[in-house]
Design a protein around this motif. Structure first.
Motif, mmCIF file in Angstrom:
data_model
loop_
_atom_site.group_PDB
_atom_site.id
_atom_site.type_symbol
_atom_site.label_atom_id
_atom_site.label_comp_id
_atom_site.label_asym_id
_atom_site.label_seq_id
_atom_site.Cartn_x
_atom_site.Cartn_y
_atom_site.Cartn_z
ATOM 1 N N GLY A 41 12.225 -7.637 -2.071
ATOM 2 C CA GLY A 41 12.267 -7.260 -0.571
ATOM 3 C C GLY A 41 13.653 -8.033 -0.172
ATOM 4 N N PHE A 44 16.438 -5.314 -1.152
ATOM 5 C CA PHE A 44 16.528 -4.204 -0.675
ATOM 6 C C PHE A 44 16.972 -4.167 0.822
ATOM 7 N N MET A 77 8.903 -2.582 5.313
ATOM 8 C CA MET A 77 8.048 -3.050 4.368
ATOM 9 C C MET A 77 6.629 -3.719 4.825
ATOM 10 N N ALA A 107 4.256 5.922 -2.634
ATOM 11 C CA ALA A 107 5.781 5.646 -2.166
ATOM 12 C C ALA A 107 6.673 6.904 -2.316
ATOM 13 N N CYS A 365 12.401 4.392 2.703
ATOM 14 C CA CYS A 365 12.506 3.625 1.651
ATOM 15 C C CYS A 365 11.739 2.396 1.639
ATOM 16 N N SER A 368 8.284 2.583 1.367
ATOM 17 C CA SER A 368 7.789 2.715 -0.155
ATOM 18 C C SER A 368 7.992 1.292 -0.855
ATOM 19 N N VAL A 369 8.925 0.598 -0.371
ATOM 20 C CA VAL A 369 9.227 -0.796 -1.069
ATOM 21 C C VAL A 369 7.965 -1.591 -0.659
ATOM 22 N N LEU A 373 5.378 -3.478 -3.570
ATOM 23 C CA LEU A 373 5.600 -4.910 -3.690
ATOM 24 C C LEU A 373 4.278 -5.442 -3.075
#
Length: 512
Positions: A41, A44, A77, A107, A365, A368-369, A373
């Motif tokens: 994380g 990212f 996130m 995602a 994104c 999606s991360v 995770l």
């Protein structure tokens, strides 16, 4: 002096030492594994800040924008970690798709929904909740949006840790209102817009539940409680797939085309055409799947697997289109406040205001991360603990939630996908309770099935279907989860608003 002799380790001593080393290695692996997700994380967030730096480094307010990107990425996130349960929880709970497959699919479609159809809701969150046009001091606008991002993300992170399905939309709307009231006063808050959003929060869960219950009623009436279930499924499932494909295609046409350039009739014709082609293509596929299946409800699970997966993907797209604003709506306001421009942008509404494409991409994104995770934590609650889902029920939940969110996104209304998904799950559960005890069609079907098997349907068995004590024992919805979720919804807006106001005042004291 005695002669020195080499020390000989017995087998028992050696085993003990090796066991100790094994325990140490296992403990180290356990700690390291728990650090992998936070580490990825952070990577990212670093990449997001780097991308933002490429676009804004030579512009005024670049440092503020880069910091806001980090907060927006963190918020995204958290949204992905919490809301993935809304998208694919039903499919996973019905065992139509594995956890890994669900996370990857979600995602991908989250990013597509965010980049293709996220504009209208982004505009609402970034400009309509607080009247940004009347805020002369752009620095104050940037700081209040920073406070909103940070406080909403912290609250969502805490709720995710508690496994409480709170609404990310509630969190960000409450945070923007709280920070805005603290920064520029309550007069700058568009209370009529907030009232409209709040009304949507009340209506949409009931709408999602009603649509899901109606679809389940249709499936039970025309497929499940038929003498030849497989033949009924062969007929109706391709139609359901075609309707879903046609409706989604018409929505995409309206989203991709500039506003007021596509008339309703051509859009309807395109949707009908795609729906008919999909129906025609699905017929042989469903027919091939049905070969050799027994005339049982368990056989229908295999036939509903594809529609369920498609509806879960559609829900992920709808979630990306709507909830992307929860992460980057405040960031878009910050970017605009420091007069950051970009030629590559998406239209955020009929007024022609734009949001830089890289901002939307970072948000998509980030969601999606978070899904990849941290996503599995809440999937089991939505997918199995509220009420038991099979592929037919899960299909009704996913499709009804997706349709409701898509319509709301088209109108730029930041609804709660958590509200709608959970409302659909409860709608299915409560409908099953009603249908189990009161449906004459079901009772007639069960009596015919018993007689065909040589079993006498006794008055006692029929009486049990209407016995209050027996109905209470057979309750299919977990009331405890219902009350927990309602409580989580009720406190999110005021808590996030108070937290955002506190964070803003702290930021002012420390940095301004």
């Amino acid at each position: 002096m005695p002669e020195d002799r080499p020390v000989t380790l017995t087998k028992r001593t050696l085993d003990k030492d090796l066991d100790k080393l094994t325990y140490v290695e296992d403990a180290a692996n356990h700690v390291t594994t728990r650090l992998i997700a936070p580490g990825l994380g952070l990577i990212f967030l670093g990449l997001a800040m780097f991308v933002a730096g490429i676009y804004v480094l030579d512009r005024p307010g670049a440092t503020l924008v880069i910091a806001a990107v980090a907060l927006a990425g963190y918020m995204a996130m958290n949204i992905g970690a919490k809301d993935v349960a809304n998208n694919v929880g039903a499919a996973v709970g019905a065992r139509a798709i594995t956890m890994t497959q669900a996370l990857v699919m979600a995602a991908i479609f989250e990013i597509l929904g965010a980049t293709i159809a996220g504009g209208p809701v982004i505009k609402t969150v970034s400009t309509h909740i607080v009247d940004t046009d009347r805020i002369i001091n752009s620095g104050k606008l940037a700081w209040l949006m920073m406070a909103a991002l940070l406080s909403a993300a912290l609250w969502i992170n805490f709720a995710t840790w508690l496994k409480a399905p709170v609404s990310t939309t509630h969190a960000i709307v409450g945070a923007v209102v709280g920070a805005g009231a603290a920064a520029v006063g309550p007069d700058m808050v568009n209370w009529h817009v907030l009232a409209a959003i709040s009304a949507g929060w009340v209506v949409t869960p009931f709408l999602g539940g009603t649509i899901a219950a109606g679809m389940l009623f249709f499936i039970k009436t025309f497929i499940i409680y038929r003498n030849d279930k497989i033949a009924a499924a062969r007929y109706w499932i391709p139609i359901l797939i075609g309707l879903m494909a046609g409706a989604f295609t018409a929505y995409l046409v309206l989203q991709l085309a500039p506003r007021n350039t596509v008339a309703g009739l051509p859009t309807l014709a395109i949707g009908i055409g795609v729906g008919l082609m999909t129906w025609f293509s699905a017929r042989p596929f469903v027919a091939a799947q049905s070969v050799g299946l027994e005339n049982k409800n368990s056989a229908l699970r295999k036939l509903f697997r594809l529609p369920l997966i498609c509806s879960a993907a559609l829900m992920s797209f709808a979630h990306g289109a709507n909830d992307i604003a929860n992460a980057i709506g405040p960031l878009a306001a910050i970017v605009r406040s420091v007069r950051q421009g970009d030629s590559l942008s998406i239209v955020a509404g009929a007024t022609g205001q734009t949001v830089p494409f890289w901002v939307v991409l970072i948000g998509g994104c980030g969601i999606s991360v978070g899904i990849l995770l941290y996503g599995p934590r809440l999937i089991r609650l939505i997918g199995s603990q509220i009420t038991k889902l099979n592929p037919m029920r899960a299909y009704c939940v996913a499709l009804s939630a997706a349709l409701t969110v898509i319509v709301a996104s088209w109108f730029g209304l930041p609804v709660s996908s958590t509200h709608i998904a959970v409302g659909a799950v409860f709608g299915v559960g409560f409908f099953r309770e009603w249908y189990t005890s009161r449906s004459r069609r079901r009772l007639d079907y069960m009596r015919q099935k018993a007689e065909a098997s040589g079993i006498v349907w006794s008055d006692m068995e029929e009486a049990d279907e209407h016995n209050p004590d027996e109905i209470h024992r057979r309750r299919l919805v977990r009331r405890s989860h219902f009350m927990t979720i309602i409580a989580a919804w009720a406190i999110t807006v005021p808590v996030s608003a108070l937290l955002a106001a506190t964070v803003y005042w702290a930021m002012v004291a420390l940095f301004i």
